[in-house]
Design a protein around this motif. Structure first.
Motif, short mmCIF file in Angstrom:
data_model
loop_
_atom_site.label_atom_id
_atom_site.label_comp_id
_atom_site.label_asym_id
_atom_site.label_seq_id
_atom_site.Cartn_x
_atom_site.Cartn_y
_atom_site.Cartn_z
N TYR A 257 50.27 33.08 134.79
CA TYR A 257 49.35 33.94 134.71
C TYR A 257 50.02 35.32 135.07
O TYR A 257 50.93 35.22 135.67
CB TYR A 257 48.08 33.67 135.58
CG TYR A 257 48.45 33.57 136.88
CD1 TYR A 257 48.19 34.52 137.89
CD2 TYR A 257 49.03 32.21 137.74
CE1 TYR A 257 48.37 34.61 139.11
CE2 TYR A 257 49.08 32.22 138.99
CZ TYR A 257 48.94 33.24 140.01
OH TYR A 257 49.27 33.22 141.19
N SER A 258 49.41 36.37 134.49
CA SER A 258 49.53 37.70 134.97
C SER A 258 48.54 38.37 136.05
O SER A 258 47.30 37.65 135.81
CB SER A 258 49.85 38.66 133.81
OG SER A 258 51.01 38.15 133.06
N VAL A 259 48.55 39.38 136.80
CA VAL A 259 47.75 39.71 137.68
C VAL A 259 47.48 41.17 137.22
O VAL A 259 48.31 42.01 137.45
CB VAL A 259 48.18 39.46 139.17
CG1 VAL A 259 46.78 39.77 140.01
CG2 VAL A 259 48.47 38.04 139.25
N ILE A 260 46.15 41.64 137.40
CA ILE A 260 45.94 43.08 137.29
C ILE A 260 45.05 43.35 138.63
O ILE A 260 43.92 42.72 138.79
CB ILE A 260 45.07 43.22 136.24
CG1 ILE A 260 45.84 43.18 134.87
CG2 ILE A 260 44.61 44.77 136.06
CD1 ILE A 260 44.90 43.08 133.66
N GLY A 261 45.48 44.26 139.33
CA GLY A 261 45.01 44.55 140.51
C GLY A 261 44.61 45.84 140.87
O GLY A 261 45.44 46.75 140.37
N ARG B 165 54.84 31.01 138.79
CA ARG B 165 53.72 31.09 137.88
C ARG B 165 53.47 32.45 137.56
O ARG B 165 52.92 32.78 136.27
CB ARG B 165 52.41 30.40 138.33
CG ARG B 165 52.55 28.97 138.25
CD ARG B 165 51.29 28.39 138.74
NE ARG B 165 50.69 28.53 140.24
CZ ARG B 165 49.80 27.99 140.64
NH1 ARG B 165 48.81 27.25 140.09
NH2 ARG B 165 49.12 28.25 141.75
N VAL B 166 53.54 33.44 138.15
CA VAL B 166 53.08 34.92 137.97
C VAL B 166 54.44 35.40 136.97
O VAL B 166 55.48 35.32 137.31
CB VAL B 166 53.19 35.61 139.26
CG1 VAL B 166 52.85 37.33 138.70
CG2 VAL B 166 52.27 35.22 140.04
N ASP B 167 53.80 35.71 135.75
CA ASP B 167 54.63 36.48 134.65
C ASP B 167 54.82 37.98 135.00
O ASP B 167 55.90 38.64 134.67
CB ASP B 167 53.95 36.09 133.14
CG ASP B 167 53.67 34.65 133.12
OD1 ASP B 167 54.83 33.87 133.50
OD2 ASP B 167 52.76 34.28 132.50
N ARG B 168 53.88 38.79 135.15
CA ARG B 168 53.65 40.32 135.10
C ARG B 168 52.73 40.83 135.91
O ARG B 168 51.46 39.93 136.19
CB ARG B 168 53.48 40.93 133.59
CG ARG B 168 54.69 40.62 132.73
CD ARG B 168 54.46 40.95 131.23
NE ARG B 168 55.71 40.74 130.69
CZ ARG B 168 56.32 41.76 130.13
NH1 ARG B 168 56.39 42.90 130.73
NH2 ARG B 168 57.83 41.50 129.69
N ILE B 169 52.89 41.89 136.36
CA ILE B 169 52.01 42.60 137.55
C ILE B 169 51.60 43.81 136.82
O ILE B 169 52.46 44.91 136.52
CB ILE B 169 52.47 42.68 138.83
CG1 ILE B 169 52.88 41.70 139.37
CG2 ILE B 169 51.76 43.58 139.72
CD1 ILE B 169 51.83 40.57 139.86
N VAL B 170 50.21 44.20 136.94
CA VAL B 170 49.80 45.60 136.78
C VAL B 170 48.99 45.82 137.84
O VAL B 170 48.06 45.25 138.31
CB VAL B 170 48.78 45.47 135.35
CG1 VAL B 170 48.20 46.88 135.32
CG2 VAL B 170 49.46 45.00 134.14
#
Length: 264
Positions: A65-69, A87-92
Motif C-alpha cells: 500500500y501507499s500512504v497519503i498523509g 509493504r509500503v510502496d510510496r509516500i505522499v
C-alpha cells in the motif's frame, strides 16, 4: 489516507473522488478524531497512531500500500515507510512537519489543554464562529478565505462540540504531538527507502514552504516537492484537482493522468 489536527477523514472528501477511479482508498480517522473509538487507555503517541494503521493493514490483508498523509498524518506516513517497509510502496506527505520546526501555537495549546481553564477557554472559542473564522483566516490555513465556509465550520470546528468525548479526543490527539520526534525527522528520513512526494501550499502559514524546500534539498535521491500556487495549509481542500494530478502521476508515472473532468 491519514489526516492531521484538527481534522478527520472528511478532510480528504475533495481528493477522494479523483483517486477512487484508479485506486482502492481508505480514509482513516485517527484515535480521538472524527468517528474513532478511543478510551482513557488509548495510546496517543506517534507510535500508537502508526501501530493502529499497521493493524488496519493487517486486518485488511494488504500486501502492499501507499500512504497519503496531511499534517501529522504525513509524519505517520513517513514512520510507516520505516516500520512497515516491506509493504509500503510510496509516500505522499501534504503540508507536514519539517525537521526542527514546530508551529508556535502547538506548544501553547498543549500547555493550555493540560489545565482545566485552558480546556474550557478553547471550548468556548470553538463555540464562537466569528472568532474561529478570524483565527483560521490569520494562521494560513487557506489562501482564499472564502474556503472557511459553513461546510468547513460544520465539519472541522463545531463538530468537536457534539459531545464531551469528541472534544476530549480533539485535545488528546494534540497532546500526543512529540516535539522531540519532529526535531529528529532528518534521522527518520535517512532510514526511508521508498520514493516520497511532498505536496505544499505556496502560502502555507503553518509549515512555511521555504522549510519544505530546505528539507527536500537534503533528500535529493529520495524525495520531490510539488508546490501548489494560491493555496495554504490545505491544498487538497483548496486546489484538489492540482493535488490529484501530482499524486496520481507520482503513484504510477507510467500511466497518463486522467481525471473525470478531462473526459467531460
Amino acid at each position: 489516507m491519514l489526516h492531521g489536527w484538527p481534522f478527520h477523514k472528511a478532510s480528504f472528501r475533495k481528493l477522494l473522488p479523483m483517486l477512487e477511479p484508479h485506486y482502492t482508498c481508505y480514509a482513516l480517522d485517527a484515535a480521538g478524531m472524527g468517528e474513532s473509538g478511543w478510551s482513557r487507555h488509548t495510546n496517543f503517541s506517534f507510535y500508537g497512531h502508526v501501530e493502529r494503521v499497521r493493524a488496519f493493514a493487517d486486518r485488511m490483508k494488504l500486501t502492499g500500500y501507499s500512504v497519503i498523509g496531511h499534517d501529522t498524518g504525513g509524519t505517520f506516513a513517513r514512520m510507516l515507510a520505516v516500520s512497515d517497509a516491506a509493504r509500503v510502496d510510496r509516500i505522499v506527505a501534504i503540508d507536514t512537519e519539517v525537521p526542527g520546526h514546530l508551529p508556535g501555537v502547538v506548544p501553547k495549546l498543549q500547555w493550555a489543554f493540560r489545565r482545566r481553564w485552558g480546556r474550557a477557554l478553547f471550548k468556548a472559542a470553538l463555540g464562537s464562529p466569528a472568532l474561529m473564522r478570524r483565527w483560521l483566516g490569520n494562521v494560513g490555513f487557506f489562501f482564499d478565505k472564502r474556503m472557511i465556509d459553513d461546510e468547513y465550520m460544520d465539519l472541522f470546528v463545531t463538530s468537536w462540540l457534539r459531545s464531551d468525548h469528541a472534544y476530549r479526543g480533539l485535545l488528546e490527539y494534540l497532546l500526543g504531538v512529540d516535539h522531540s520526534f519532529v526535531a529528529r525527522l532528518d534521522v527518520l528520513h535517512a532510514k526511508i527507502e521508498v520514493p516520497m512526494l511532498f505536496v505544499w501550499g505556496e502560502k502555507d502559514g503553518v509549515f512555511p514552504v521555504k522549510r519544505a524546500r530546505e528539507m527536500v534539498a537534503r533528500m535529493p535521491d529520495k524525495a520531490s516537492l510539488a508546490v501548489i500556487e494560491r493555496a495554504g495549509f490545505l491544498p487538497h481542500e483548496e486546489r484538489p484537482e492540482e493535488v490529484a494530478r501530482h499524486v496520481l502521476a507520482f503513484l504510477n508515472p507510467e500511466v497518463p493522468v486522467r481525471l473525470r473532468r478531462d473526459t467531460a
